[in-house]
Enzyme design. Structure first.
Site, PDB file in Angstrom:
ATOM      1  N   GLY B 233      -7.320  23.476  -6.842  1.00 41.34           N
ATOM      2  CA  GLY B 233      -7.864  23.066  -5.196  1.00 41.34           C
ATOM      3  C   GLY B 233      -9.018  24.182  -4.994  1.00 41.34           C
ATOM      4  O   GLY B 233      -9.959  23.569  -4.320  1.00 41.34           O
ATOM      5  N   ILE B 460      -0.097  25.096  -7.028  1.00 43.83           N
ATOM      6  CA  ILE B 460      -1.489  24.431  -7.213  1.00 43.83           C
ATOM      7  C   ILE B 460      -1.747  24.712  -8.664  1.00 43.83           C
ATOM      8  O   ILE B 460      -3.096  24.748  -8.627  1.00 43.83           O
ATOM      9  CB  ILE B 460      -2.301  25.021  -5.913  1.00 43.83           C
ATOM     10  CG1 ILE B 460      -2.533  26.682  -6.046  1.00 43.83           C
ATOM     11  CG2 ILE B 460      -1.719  24.713  -4.650  1.00 43.83           C
ATOM     12  CD1 ILE B 460      -3.564  27.068  -5.016  1.00 43.83           C
ATOM     13  N   THR B 462      -0.972  27.875 -10.134  1.00 42.87           N
ATOM     14  CA  THR B 462      -0.852  29.380 -10.048  1.00 42.87           C
ATOM     15  C   THR B 462       0.227  29.932 -10.733  1.00 42.87           C
ATOM     16  O   THR B 462       0.338  31.138 -10.959  1.00 42.87           O
ATOM     17  CB  THR B 462      -1.329  29.823  -8.835  1.00 42.87           C
ATOM     18  OG1 THR B 462      -0.490  29.346  -8.033  1.00 42.87           O
ATOM     19  CG2 THR B 462      -2.763  29.364  -8.365  1.00 42.87           C
ATOM     20  N   ARG B 627       2.912  45.390  -6.329  1.00 39.69           N
ATOM     21  CA  ARG B 627       3.530  44.792  -7.391  1.00 39.69           C
ATOM     22  C   ARG B 627       2.990  43.533  -8.022  1.00 39.69           C
ATOM     23  O   ARG B 627       2.971  42.587  -7.279  1.00 39.69           O
ATOM     24  CB  ARG B 627       4.972  44.993  -7.226  1.00 39.69           C
ATOM     25  CG  ARG B 627       5.868  44.592  -8.351  1.00 39.69           C
ATOM     26  CD  ARG B 627       7.217  44.184  -7.849  1.00 39.69           C
ATOM     27  NE  ARG B 627       8.109  45.244  -7.232  1.00 39.69           N
ATOM     28  CZ  ARG B 627       8.936  46.062  -8.027  1.00 39.69           C
ATOM     29  NH1 ARG B 627       8.892  46.003  -9.420  1.00 39.69           N
ATOM     30  NH2 ARG B 627       9.631  47.152  -7.529  1.00 39.69           N
ATOM     31  N   ILE B 628       3.099  43.157  -9.301  1.00 41.71           N
ATOM     32  CA  ILE B 628       2.606  42.183 -10.080  1.00 41.71           C
ATOM     33  C   ILE B 628       3.939  41.481 -10.578  1.00 41.71           C
ATOM     34  O   ILE B 628       4.787  42.190 -11.247  1.00 41.71           O
ATOM     35  CB  ILE B 628       1.695  42.317 -11.237  1.00 41.71           C
ATOM     36  CG1 ILE B 628       0.278  42.995 -10.522  1.00 41.71           C
ATOM     37  CG2 ILE B 628       1.417  41.011 -11.930  1.00 41.71           C
ATOM     38  CD1 ILE B 628      -0.478  42.302  -9.568  1.00 41.71           C
ATOM     39  N   LEU B 629       4.238  40.380 -10.016  1.00 42.20           N
ATOM     40  CA  LEU B 629       5.665  39.837 -10.168  1.00 42.20           C
ATOM     41  C   LEU B 629       5.458  39.141 -11.607  1.00 42.20           C
ATOM     42  O   LEU B 629       6.604  39.026 -12.199  1.00 42.20           O
ATOM     43  CB  LEU B 629       5.836  38.624  -9.084  1.00 42.20           C
ATOM     44  CG  LEU B 629       6.006  39.405  -7.742  1.00 42.20           C
ATOM     45  CD1 LEU B 629       6.291  37.950  -6.531  1.00 42.20           C
ATOM     46  CD2 LEU B 629       6.900  40.263  -7.456  1.00 42.20           C
ATOM     47  N   GLY B 701      -0.899  39.080  -2.618  1.00 41.04           N
ATOM     48  CA  GLY B 701      -1.420  37.820  -3.376  1.00 41.04           C
ATOM     49  C   GLY B 701      -2.413  38.135  -4.409  1.00 41.04           C
ATOM     50  O   GLY B 701      -3.122  39.307  -4.084  1.00 41.04           O
ATOM     51  N   GLU B 704      -7.271  35.435  -4.638  1.00 44.23           N
ATOM     52  CA  GLU B 704      -8.631  35.490  -4.338  1.00 44.23           C
ATOM     53  C   GLU B 704      -9.353  36.612  -4.543  1.00 44.23           C
ATOM     54  O   GLU B 704     -10.577  36.878  -4.957  1.00 44.23           O
ATOM     55  CB  GLU B 704      -8.643  35.252  -2.562  1.00 44.23           C
ATOM     56  CG  GLU B 704      -8.727  33.766  -2.636  1.00 44.23           C
ATOM     57  CD  GLU B 704      -8.084  33.228  -1.267  1.00 44.23           C
ATOM     58  OE1 GLU B 704      -8.372  32.300  -0.393  1.00 44.23           O
ATOM     59  OE2 GLU B 704      -6.599  33.673  -1.308  1.00 44.23           O
TER      60      GLU B 704
END
Lengths: 332, 738
Positions: B233, B460, B462, B627-629, B701, B704
């Site tokens: 999107g 979406i 991701t 932290r990167i999940l 997040g 972006e």
């Protein structure tokens, strides 16, 4: 898109007789032959082409590549671009043709697109493809939206006050440099047309793009034997690295003996309203020493008559550099 | 402790997607379904004089030609910008077909409905519309027509600029860009006489439901919106667009399911775009590189009816330490469809300008551009005057420099060569706000030994399904194949928009709480279920570990599988509902900390002047996003964003024909995006400092941040290679063909 009759034929004479019922073989034809469909179906969806009859010629026996006795090559009209570009004889004897085809479109499109269809590929001028815009090529007499509009990608050679649409094909540029001959079967028999005479300049009738008449079916293309000791090269310049039409391209076939050019065939793409053979550049090269000064003079000659529009002036210099670089590559 | 979190987990929805079983909006079909194709205006300014549907109505298979007089009542929605379950937001506020005024090219004027898509297209083409046409204004020079608004201010920047030793004063232009996800906007609308069911491609099903209920004049309970899968999107699907209301209205009028798929051309006209932005940047500094003032004055175009502001000052107040600062905005109205957020709205255009200007300042100062940024690192957010929750921009800059080999850079223009090519090395910093939306989620433990986690947010493309399943699995101690993640349906607990890089941060606390409550319910059940080994004991004495219930202090392996208690109690499931409040830019409470992600891009371009060929040959990106999940999904996000940044820098521009107002390059052959061949080796590195002030896991997040700064880094590299400073994107052959 409007409704149409789809006719599959296995017989060329039926296809030709059906095609002859159309008033024209040019823009607005009521009968169209379809092979790969990569241009025609696209334009039908946009209502730019509105044929009543679509004749599928894929079953005609025109899909062969055959060496000729004289050392030349015969290429059937429905040979797929990917088959042609990857053919061993083409890669050995006519590398410029293989390179040009592989520089165009995407693998998926090349798997469908054909030799005959590519010769008839229509312009990508945005106004031609938009039925809400005026366009002399699509609807004669309505005017040219591109001349005072978005014309960055359009032609600088062979234009007229009525049309500045670029011929978008890469294959045609190589075919022009190879002096291909186009073989056509019509209602009055077969004839052959040098590629230089096949496409028309727009003049005051931009809707007429080729010399084809109703019923004319391209059956094959022949190439003369490769010129002795010649080397060839295709260079395509564009914004992104792949899958885009040329802003400028050059197909060169040159023979060098003793440090001097003895024979040259030059064609430019992305800049002309037709595949742009430059005999001026060829004449300037012949007999001259290999090197940038010679190449630059040839490039200046090739672009001497360029008439840029509001957004595409850069193409003059870009096309020159393209030709110079292609000549360098071919004479390394 | 956290064994699943942080693991490179492949997508749980991957097999569905590669086998074609994942149904996207336009894949849905129902008995009796008909197809709708909009008729688009061929003028950009004026009025409809007449619509002749006589020929179209008689065409084979045509059910109806709708226009203003027969579409039924469509209301405007009353907007409520507060994020959460009651949010009502859309960028084009006018109800479709509301009046006869045409304000942008391609505006829907009628809708043809037929039994096949092809027949609907043919009928749409046959509708004859006559107009009173006026000259449209799509001028690319944006003189602000409305008042300039101050967005942020401190100190006296004009005075500091006037007194400064070194100054930069330049204007940077960004053309309109169009969202081009592969999946087109599409709506499949069902009406049963009471209730609408809408299959949509929406980045926010809850908001979509709320908007459509108002436009259709029914209560929220009578609209269900479903988005199970999305072919991306990029922000263009955050808010409902007018085709959704048209499809629903047609379904109601015809009492049939209606499918409406927006064409690629309509994607350029009717469903938002990043607006044209012009920004004047004024920087001043001391000789030793300390910023003394920063001014950013931007204007963006917007539509005739709606005030879309591209918030270019999003990152500016906190990015660097500068005592004197002023940011102002202004709008310029044009005959275009409403702009809409595109990936990194505001910050991406803003950083294109400010990070280019920083490079120009570094050149004037003779200070390395990395060093200039390090010199101006702030102690706190000087805009909000509060501390950062977690900020590691310096480490991004130094790590990036080291991984890229920046120390080898010769700053002289055109001085670096490799294999006959001229190299250009450029860099830029980046930032994107970290926030979270309000969110609710439910977790169930089921009698077959599996768990279900549900939330009305969306995946979406991701990896939200995967993250949610990972989270629930982690908390419940269950392998991921025992966890069913259910998203994208307004019947589920109200979840967040998939946007603003704030969905993951919102979902994390809600799912953790829901899982905790489900475990509490399970332990209570274990003490009451007939025949339970723990009947009569206190729930507080029991513990849940990895799917088993056991007395505290005893090993988990001694415990009993949780499904046993459900069977004993004759329950299909026990469940817990969790929720989290919004915070940061998307919350309601005043934040104590300034939360942002940070990063740095280092770019190499190759330049061949003899054929004017520029290519991006290498990008090293270092990101500080907490932290990167899931490192696989995380890297994928950043790489995709960098590719988008290459397109933004070198190719993308929506061209409006000045005479007709038409976005004339409205197809993927003429609107150039980066192709695979344009994508060089991309190196992505995360500096991982969990931002636990934002949420328990410390995850911010990452949707972006990867796009922010790329364009400036590329433009800076282009200058280093060519000596040409391009301040108007995209950077094209003609800019460099000197």
């Amino acid at each position: 898109m409007q409704s149409f009759a789809f006719i599959r034929t296995e017989d060329a004479s039926t296809a030709i007789a059906s095609g002859a019922k159309s008033k024209t073989a040019q823009q607005g034809a009521s009968v169209r032959f379809v092979a790969g469909g990569t241009t025609l179906i696209d334009l039908m969806k946009l209502n730019v082409e509105r044929p009543e009859h679509v004749i599928d010629i894929n079953r005609l026996p025109l899909d062969r590549i055959e060496p000729l006795a004289d050392g030349g090559l015969k290429i059937g009209a429905t040979v797929r671009n990917s088959d042609l570009a990857n053919h061993a004889i083409v890669q050995r004897d006519y590398p410029v043709l293989s390179q040009a085809i592989l520089a165009g479109a995407s693998a998926q499109l090349r798997n469908m697109a054909t030799t005959g269809g590519n010769l008839l590929q229509r312009t990508r001028c945005m106004y031609f493809r938009d039925t809400a815009s005026a366009c002399n090529k699509r609807e004669p007499g309505t005017g040219c939206s591109a001349i005072f509009g978005a014309n960055r990608t359009l032609a600088i050679l062979g234009t007229s006050e009525h049309c500045i649409a670029t011929n978008p094909s890469d294959m045609n540029v190589a075919m022009a440099a190879l002096e291909a001959t186009i073989h056509v079967q019509g209602i009055n028999g077969a004839r052959s047309i040098p590629i230089g005479d096949f496409h028309l300049l727009p003049g005051s009738t931009p809707d007429r793009e080729t010399v084809l008449e109703p019923g004319d079916l391209i059956t094959h293309v022949t190439l003369a034997p490769p010129a002795p000791r010649s080397r060839s090269f295709y260079l395509k310049l564009r914004d992104r690295a792949s899958y885009e039409f040329a802003l400028a391209s050059a197909a060169v076939v040159v023979t060098v003996e003793g440090g001097r050019v003895t024979r040259a065939r030059i064609a430019l793409g992305g800049v002309g309203t037709k595949p742009w053979r430059s005999t001026e550049a060829e004449a300037l090269l012949t007999g001259e020493p290999v090197g940038e000064p010679t190449f630059r003079r040839a490039a200046n000659a090739a672009l001497r008559d360029a008439r840029p529009q509001s957004q595409n002036g850069f193409k003059v210099e870009l096309a020159k550099r393209c030709l110079v670089h292609a000549l360098k590559e071919a004479t390394l | 402790m956290m064994s699943v979190i942080g693991r490179a987990q492949p997508r749980v929805d991957g097999p569905l997607k590669v086998s074609g079983k994942a149904l996207y909006a336009s894949d849905h079909r129902f008995p009796g379904m008909v197809y709708a194709v909009p008729v688009c205006s061929t003028i950009a300014n004026g009025e409809i004089q007449g619509i002749d549907t006589s020929a179209a109505s008689l065409m084979p298979g045509v059910h109806a030609i709708f226009h203003r007089e027969n579409i039924g009542t469509l209301f405007r929605a009353t907007v409520n910008h507060e994020f959460g379950a009651d949010m009502v937001h859309l960028d084009e506020t006018r109800a479709p077909l509301e009046d006869d005024v045409i304000r942008y090219y391609g505006q829907y004027v009628a809708l043809a409905v037929a039994d096949t898509f092809e027949r609907a297209m043919a009928a749409a083409d046959a509708v004859k519309v006559t107009y009173r046409s006026l000259q449209p204004n799509v001028d690319g020079q944006l003189a602000p027509e409305t008042n300039r608004k101050t967005e942020s201010e401190r100190g006296d920047p004009a005075k500091a600029f006037g007194e400064a030793e070194v100054r930069v004063d330049q204007t940077y232009d960004l053309p309109p860009e169009t969202h081009n996800p592969i999946e087109l906007h599409a709506s499949v609308a069902l009406w049963d006489g009471t209730t609408f069911t809408l299959y949509e491609t929406s980045q926010g099903v809850v908001n979509h439901r709320n908007v459509l209920a108002q436009m259709l004049g029914v209560s929220k309970e009578n609209v269900r919106v479903i988005t199970k899968f999305m072919g991306s999107g990029f922000g263009g699907k955050l808010w409902p667009w007018t085709q959704s209301a048209l499809a629903a209205a047609a379904a109601r009028q015809l009492d049939k399911p209606v499918k409406l798929v927006v064409s690629r051309r309509m994607m350029f006209q009717n469903v938002g775009h990043r607006p044209r932005v012009q920004q004047r940047i004024r920087l001043s500094a001391t000789r030793d590189g300390r910023l003394t003032s920063l001014r950013q004055d931007w204007v963006n175009h917007t539509s005739i009816l709606d005030d879309y502001k591209e918030n270019c000052g999003e990152a500016t107040p906190q990015m660097y330490s500068v005592p004197n600062l002023r940011i102002t905005s202004a709008l310029a109205r044009r005959n275009v469809g409403s702009p809409s957020p595109m990936r990194g709205p505001g910050a991406v255009p803003g950083l294109w300008a400010t990070e280019s200007a920083m490079d120009e300042l570094a050149l004037k100062l003779g200070i390395d551009p990395v060093e200039l940024r390090l010199i101006n690192e702030p102690e706190l957010d000087e805009g909000l005057k509060i501390p950062f929750s977690s900020r590691h921009l310096k480490e991004c800059l130094t790590t990036g420099a080291s991984r890229f080999g920046w120390a080898e850079r010769d700053p002289r223009v055109g001085s670096m060569k490799r294999d006959g090519l001229t190299l250009g090395w450029g860099m830029a910093g980046c930032s994107w706000q970290a926030a979270r939306f309000p969110c609710a989620a439910a977790v169930e433990l089921r009698d077959d030994g599996t768990a279900r986690v549900s939330c009305a947010t969306q995946d979406i493309g991701t990896g939200t399904y995967t993250i949610v399943a990972q989270l629930a699995g982690e908390t419940l101690g269950l392998p991921i194949d025992k966890v069913e993640a259910v998203l994208g349906d307004t019947q589920l607990p109200a979840g967040p928009l998939s946007g603003g890089s704030a969905a993951t941060a919102a979902v994390v606390p809600a799912v953790l709480e829901a899982a905790g409550k489900a475990i509490d319910a399970l332990l209570a059940l274990a003490t009451t279920a007939p025949g339970s080994k723990f009947a009569g004991r206190k729930a507080a004495d029991l513990e849940y570990t990895s799917g088993r219930v056991h007395p505290k202090g005893e090993p988990a392996t001694s415990g009993i599988a949780f499904e046993t208690f459900l069977r004993l109690g004759n329950l299909g499931a026990v469940s817990g509902l969790g929720s989290s409040e919004g915070c940061g830019a998307f919350g309601t409470t005043k934040p104590k900390f300034s939360s942002h992600s940070f990063g740095a891009h280092f770019v190499e371009v190759t330049w061949q002047p003899e054929i004017a060929r520029l290519r991006v040959s290498r990008v090293v990106t270092v990101i500080d996003a907490g932290r990167i999940l899931n490192p696989l999904a995380g890297r994928n996000q950043i790489e995709g964003a960098v590719v988008m940044g290459i397109g933004m820098s070198l190719f993308e521009e929506t061209s409006y024909d000045q005479r007709t107002g038409a976005p004339i390059n409205s197809n993927l052959a003429d609107y150039i995006v980066a192709a695979n061949a344009d994508v060089p080796a991309l190196e992505v590195h995360f500096v991982e400092y969990p931002d636990t002030k934002l949420n328990a896991l410390g995850a911010r997040g990452i949707g972006e941040i990867g796009l922010a700064g790329v364009a400036a880094a590329i433009a800076n590299a282009v200058y280093h290679a060519t000596g040409v400073r391009v301040r108007e994107l995209p950077i094209t052959i003609e800019d460099l063909l000197t």
